[in-house]
Motif scaffolding. Sequence first.
Motif, PDB file in Angstrom:
ATOM      1  N   PHE A 163      38.561  -4.387  38.883  1.00  0.00           N
ATOM      2  CA  PHE A 163      39.359  -3.829  37.710  1.00  0.00           C
ATOM      3  C   PHE A 163      38.925  -2.379  37.553  1.00  0.00           C
ATOM      4  CE2 PHE A 163      38.188  -8.381  37.399  1.00  0.00           C
ATOM      5  CZ  PHE A 163      39.520  -9.000  37.063  1.00  0.00           C
ATOM      6  N   GLY A 164      40.228  -1.679  37.059  1.00  0.00           N
ATOM      7  CA  GLY A 164      39.719  -0.220  36.378  1.00  0.00           C
ATOM      8  C   GLY A 164      39.279  -0.371  35.258  1.00  0.00           C
ATOM      9  N   THR A 165      40.124  -0.252  34.248  1.00  0.00           N
ATOM     10  CA  THR A 165      39.731  -0.304  32.654  1.00  0.00           C
ATOM     11  C   THR A 165      40.319  -1.422  31.974  1.00  0.00           C
ATOM     12  OG1 THR A 165      39.622   1.943  32.792  1.00  0.00           O
ATOM     13  CG2 THR A 165      39.592   1.031  30.488  1.00  0.00           C
ATOM     14  N   ILE A 166      39.584  -2.051  31.304  1.00  0.00           N
ATOM     15  CA  ILE A 166      40.020  -3.164  30.094  1.00  0.00           C
ATOM     16  C   ILE A 166      40.326  -2.347  28.847  1.00  0.00           C
ATOM     17  CG2 ILE A 166      39.530  -5.069  28.782  1.00  0.00           C
ATOM     18  CD1 ILE A 166      38.228  -6.234  31.260  1.00  0.00           C
ATOM     19  N   TYR A 167      41.525  -2.348  28.440  1.00  0.00           N
ATOM     20  CA  TYR A 167      41.745  -1.731  26.954  1.00  0.00           C
ATOM     21  C   TYR A 167      41.944  -2.731  25.962  1.00  0.00           C
ATOM     22  CZ  TYR A 167      42.733   2.246  29.879  1.00  0.00           C
ATOM     23  OH  TYR A 167      42.581   3.310  30.739  1.00  0.00           O
ATOM     24  N   HIS A 168      41.514  -2.504  24.898  1.00  0.00           N
ATOM     25  CA  HIS A 168      41.777  -3.366  23.449  1.00  0.00           C
ATOM     26  C   HIS A 168      41.850  -2.719  22.447  1.00  0.00           C
ATOM     27  CE1 HIS A 168      37.516  -2.566  22.419  1.00  0.00           C
ATOM     28  NE2 HIS A 168      37.336  -2.444  23.602  1.00  0.00           N
ATOM     29  N   ASN A 169      42.122  -3.567  21.172  1.00  0.00           N
ATOM     30  CA  ASN A 169      42.390  -2.703  19.817  1.00  0.00           C
ATOM     31  C   ASN A 169      41.121  -2.827  19.067  1.00  0.00           C
ATOM     32  OD1 ASN A 169      41.890  -5.576  19.131  1.00  0.00           O
ATOM     33  ND2 ASN A 169      43.894  -5.504  17.763  1.00  0.00           N
ATOM     34  N   GLY A 170      40.179  -2.947  19.452  1.00  0.00           N
ATOM     35  CA  GLY A 170      38.497  -2.894  18.804  1.00  0.00           C
ATOM     36  C   GLY A 170      38.289  -4.039  17.803  1.00  0.00           C
ATOM     37  N   LEU A 171      39.070  -4.895  17.506  1.00  0.00           N
ATOM     38  CA  LEU A 171      38.980  -5.875  16.623  1.00  0.00           C
ATOM     39  C   LEU A 171      38.261  -7.272  17.242  1.00  0.00           C
ATOM     40  CD1 LEU A 171      42.038  -5.670  14.198  1.00  0.00           C
ATOM     41  CD2 LEU A 171      39.611  -4.657  14.043  1.00  0.00           C
ATOM     42  N   PRO A 172      36.849  -7.852  16.968  1.00  0.00           N
ATOM     43  CA  PRO A 172      36.412  -8.607  17.760  1.00  0.00           C
ATOM     44  C   PRO A 172      36.797  -9.952  16.838  1.00  0.00           C
ATOM     45  CG  PRO A 172      34.667  -7.168  16.621  1.00  0.00           C
ATOM     46  CD  PRO A 172      35.929  -6.809  16.374  1.00  0.00           C
ATOM     47  N   ARG A 173      36.492 -11.177  17.652  1.00  0.00           N
ATOM     48  CA  ARG A 173      36.462 -12.207  16.838  1.00  0.00           C
ATOM     49  C   ARG A 173      35.120 -13.004  16.748  1.00  0.00           C
ATOM     50  NH1 ARG A 173      41.881 -13.659  16.400  1.00  0.00           N
ATOM     51  NH2 ARG A 173      41.041 -14.569  14.566  1.00  0.00           N
ATOM     52  N   TYR A 174      34.613 -12.690  15.389  1.00  0.00           N
ATOM     53  CA  TYR A 174      33.361 -13.000  15.096  1.00  0.00           C
ATOM     54  C   TYR A 174      33.254 -14.571  15.038  1.00  0.00           C
ATOM     55  CZ  TYR A 174      31.924  -8.071  14.095  1.00  0.00           C
ATOM     56  OH  TYR A 174      31.646  -6.864  14.297  1.00  0.00           O
ATOM     57  N   GLY A 175      31.873 -14.965  15.147  1.00  0.00           N
ATOM     58  CA  GLY A 175      31.633 -16.531  15.151  1.00  0.00           C
ATOM     59  C   GLY A 175      31.311 -16.777  13.628  1.00  0.00           C
ATOM     60  N   PHE A 226      35.514 -16.105  22.405  1.00  0.00           N
ATOM     61  CA  PHE A 226      35.559 -14.449  22.474  1.00  0.00           C
ATOM     62  C   PHE A 226      34.282 -14.159  23.257  1.00  0.00           C
ATOM     63  CE2 PHE A 226      34.439 -10.008  20.867  1.00  0.00           C
ATOM     64  CZ  PHE A 226      35.446  -9.385  21.074  1.00  0.00           C
ATOM     65  N   GLY A 227      33.046 -14.592  22.813  1.00  0.00           N
ATOM     66  CA  GLY A 227      31.723 -14.056  23.447  1.00  0.00           C
ATOM     67  C   GLY A 227      31.763 -14.386  24.998  1.00  0.00           C
ATOM     68  N   LYS A 228      32.410 -15.432  25.397  1.00  0.00           N
ATOM     69  CA  LYS A 228      32.459 -15.763  26.666  1.00  0.00           C
ATOM     70  C   LYS A 228      33.342 -14.911  27.500  1.00  0.00           C
ATOM     71  CE  LYS A 228      31.933 -21.106  26.137  1.00  0.00           C
ATOM     72  NZ  LYS A 228      32.473 -22.217  26.081  1.00  0.00           N
ATOM     73  N   PHE A 229      34.399 -14.379  26.684  1.00  0.00           N
ATOM     74  CA  PHE A 229      35.103 -13.422  27.528  1.00  0.00           C
ATOM     75  C   PHE A 229      34.452 -12.053  27.593  1.00  0.00           C
ATOM     76  CE2 PHE A 229      37.484  -9.362  26.600  1.00  0.00           C
ATOM     77  CZ  PHE A 229      38.360  -9.540  27.637  1.00  0.00           C
ATOM     78  N   LEU A 230      33.819 -11.789  26.444  1.00  0.00           N
ATOM     79  CA  LEU A 230      32.901 -10.272  26.825  1.00  0.00           C
ATOM     80  C   LEU A 230      31.862 -10.807  27.811  1.00  0.00           C
ATOM     81  CD1 LEU A 230      32.174  -9.487  23.129  1.00  0.00           C
ATOM     82  CD2 LEU A 230      33.989  -8.417  24.756  1.00  0.00           C
ATOM     83  N   ASP A 231      31.328 -11.759  27.763  1.00  0.00           N
ATOM     84  CA  ASP A 231      30.143 -12.030  28.951  1.00  0.00           C
ATOM     85  C   ASP A 231      30.767 -12.057  30.178  1.00  0.00           C
ATOM     86  OD1 ASP A 231      27.229 -13.085  29.482  1.00  0.00           O
ATOM     87  OD2 ASP A 231      28.473 -14.844  30.350  1.00  0.00           O
ATOM     88  N   ALA A 232      31.829 -12.358  30.476  1.00  0.00           N
ATOM     89  CA  ALA A 232      32.618 -12.315  31.782  1.00  0.00           C
ATOM     90  C   ALA A 232      32.820 -10.852  32.014  1.00  0.00           C
ATOM     91  CB  ALA A 232      34.052 -13.080  31.900  1.00  0.00           C
ATOM     92  N   ALA A 233      33.278 -10.123  31.024  1.00  0.00           N
ATOM     93  CA  ALA A 233      33.614  -8.620  31.422  1.00  0.00           C
ATOM     94  C   ALA A 233      32.332  -7.955  31.786  1.00  0.00           C
ATOM     95  CB  ALA A 233      34.242  -7.875  30.013  1.00  0.00           C
ATOM     96  N   ILE A 234      31.342  -8.197  30.953  1.00  0.00           N
ATOM     97  CA  ILE A 234      29.974  -7.435  31.357  1.00  0.00           C
ATOM     98  C   ILE A 234      29.426  -7.940  32.678  1.00  0.00           C
ATOM     99  CG2 ILE A 234      27.348  -7.391  30.625  1.00  0.00           C
ATOM    100  CD1 ILE A 234      28.616  -7.462  27.449  1.00  0.00           C
ATOM    101  N   LYS A 235      29.282  -9.039  32.983  1.00  0.00           N
ATOM    102  CA  LYS A 235      28.924  -9.619  34.644  1.00  0.00           C
ATOM    103  C   LYS A 235      29.844  -8.824  35.483  1.00  0.00           C
ATOM    104  CE  LYS A 235      26.901 -13.882  33.136  1.00  0.00           C
ATOM    105  NZ  LYS A 235      27.290 -15.405  32.985  1.00  0.00           N
ATOM    106  N   ALA A 236      31.358  -8.750  35.354  1.00  0.00           N
ATOM    107  CA  ALA A 236      32.255  -8.036  36.340  1.00  0.00           C
ATOM    108  C   ALA A 236      31.674  -6.533  36.262  1.00  0.00           C
ATOM    109  CB  ALA A 236      33.431  -8.191  35.801  1.00  0.00           C
ATOM    110  N   ALA A 237      31.338  -6.041  35.351  1.00  0.00           N
ATOM    111  CA  ALA A 237      30.959  -4.576  35.393  1.00  0.00           C
ATOM    112  C   ALA A 237      29.558  -4.609  36.271  1.00  0.00           C
ATOM    113  CB  ALA A 237      30.870  -3.889  33.928  1.00  0.00           C
ATOM    114  N   GLY A 238      28.615  -5.341  36.065  1.00  0.00           N
ATOM    115  CA  GLY A 238      27.357  -5.433  36.512  1.00  0.00           C
ATOM    116  C   GLY A 238      27.695  -5.861  38.132  1.00  0.00           C
ATOM    117  N   GLU A 239      28.538  -6.346  38.418  1.00  0.00           N
ATOM    118  CA  GLU A 239      28.755  -6.520  39.933  1.00  0.00           C
ATOM    119  C   GLU A 239      29.825  -5.495  40.601  1.00  0.00           C
ATOM    120  OE1 GLU A 239      30.723 -10.484  39.797  1.00  0.00           O
ATOM    121  OE2 GLU A 239      29.214 -11.367  39.235  1.00  0.00           O
ATOM    122  N   GLY A 240      29.972  -4.487  39.691  1.00  0.00           N
ATOM    123  CA  GLY A 240      30.463  -3.387  40.496  1.00  0.00           C
ATOM    124  C   GLY A 240      32.075  -3.685  40.519  1.00  0.00           C
TER     125      GLY A 240
END
Length: 468
Positions: A163-175, A226-240
């Motif tokens: 992936f290049g860039t993931i774009y979003h509107n800045g409003l997270p879904r808190y628990g 939402f946390g699981k989504f962020l976790d997947a994004a961070i792992k994808a970034a960590g894997e390059g």
Amino acid sequence: MDSIFYVAEPGSFLFKKAGQSVGASGSQQLLLGGRLHVDMATAVNGWVKASTIPDKKSKTRSGFIELSRLSAREQLKVFYTDVGQGDATLIEAEGAIVIIDGGPNRGFSDRLNQRLASLRRADKALGLPARDTLHINAVIISHFDKDHYNGLTRVLNNSDYTFGTIYHNGLPRYGEPADKDLNLGALSPLPDTSKSISTDLRGLDSAQALLDSDELLTADGNLNMFGKFLDAAIKAAGEGRLDDFKLLVKRRVDGPAVILPDTGDDLEFEVLAPLTTTTGGPIRLQAFPDPHDVTATNPHPSPSESHTINGNSVVLRLTYGDMNFLFGGDLNQPAQKYLAARYAGLDGFAADVNKACHHGSSDFDLDYVKAINPHATVFSSGDSGSYDHPLPDAMGAAAKHSQGEIPLVFSTELARETGSGGIKFGHINARSNGHVVVMAQKKEIPSAAKTWYSFALPFAGLFHDDHG
């Protein structure tokens, strides 16, 4: 070796013999933008022999087509994917693949896997090594409602995709444990007595900080969706596999256009919303109320969580050649009225094809619908008994306030077929060469000669010569 070409004209067919015309026995319908493998050594009198890419059973169809109907450059393909009650759009053009939303479930992931498998079969048919991965230039999440982003978690976890860039509107879904206004952020009063909301999610660092806090947990202490989504994004970034993760807003209506970078030479995505409440300082967004609570004596009632997250959807206008496509996420009536006030009449929102807001909800503003003035509208919805989308007033307004004598209204749900063979999903296609758009949906019982119902825009009627 055969060369790769793309169908560049509507109303094209693959014929058994060179020189045949529409209606000839054994001809096969081709959609604008379809990929063909062409043997240029067979070119005679402007005709060439070509074959389709292999299907999942490795079968191809061969025939002849006029070379003037082909282009070596990939044409625009917009797949409005049927993911049930949700939104997911896959966009392809020369040198770029873009995703807008990913639906609520594995449906979009399955569709993307099918697309990659098709490309790998095509590579093999040309004697090329099958591609290891598929690169997605940009992923735009209109807002973090389950039916728009949850399906992307599976895609991010799949090593077949980069992936290049993931774009979003800045409003997270808190628990559950987070003490946040509207479960989105921090509200603050504005001079007109309405309120703004903070944008607590920015880049990967802020995503990691949210994960490290206890603010994305469920009541039983597990990471929320939402946390699981962020976790997947961070792992994808960590894997390059993911380059960047960014907030996407527009600060000045009267400023220069905000254009997404790195989406190829042929695609131009202009960001129309969300709009920040100020042109400088902290990035805050308008908080929206339920319009049923608005009265003459109380024009700014307490904001609603659902109307605030939906009303701040990322809105994109795609330009491809002379043609325009609008993607409005889940904009609602108060948000559409707000945009009309900020944009002084919604100048710049007109489009040839409109992806209807909020799956065909009744929560829309008629002036917004009129401003788009499309030739075709696409509703994406599913069989969720609690919503019943698309609703008759939304479909009726879309049809009435469109261009042409015969405006087109498509629905993924209406195009879906359920029978003894299971579900045939109602994917809607838009194809363009930059000068014309062809809208298409599959026939329930396709034949070799005709697989699609296709409509060239502006649609003049079935018995007109240019119906696609």
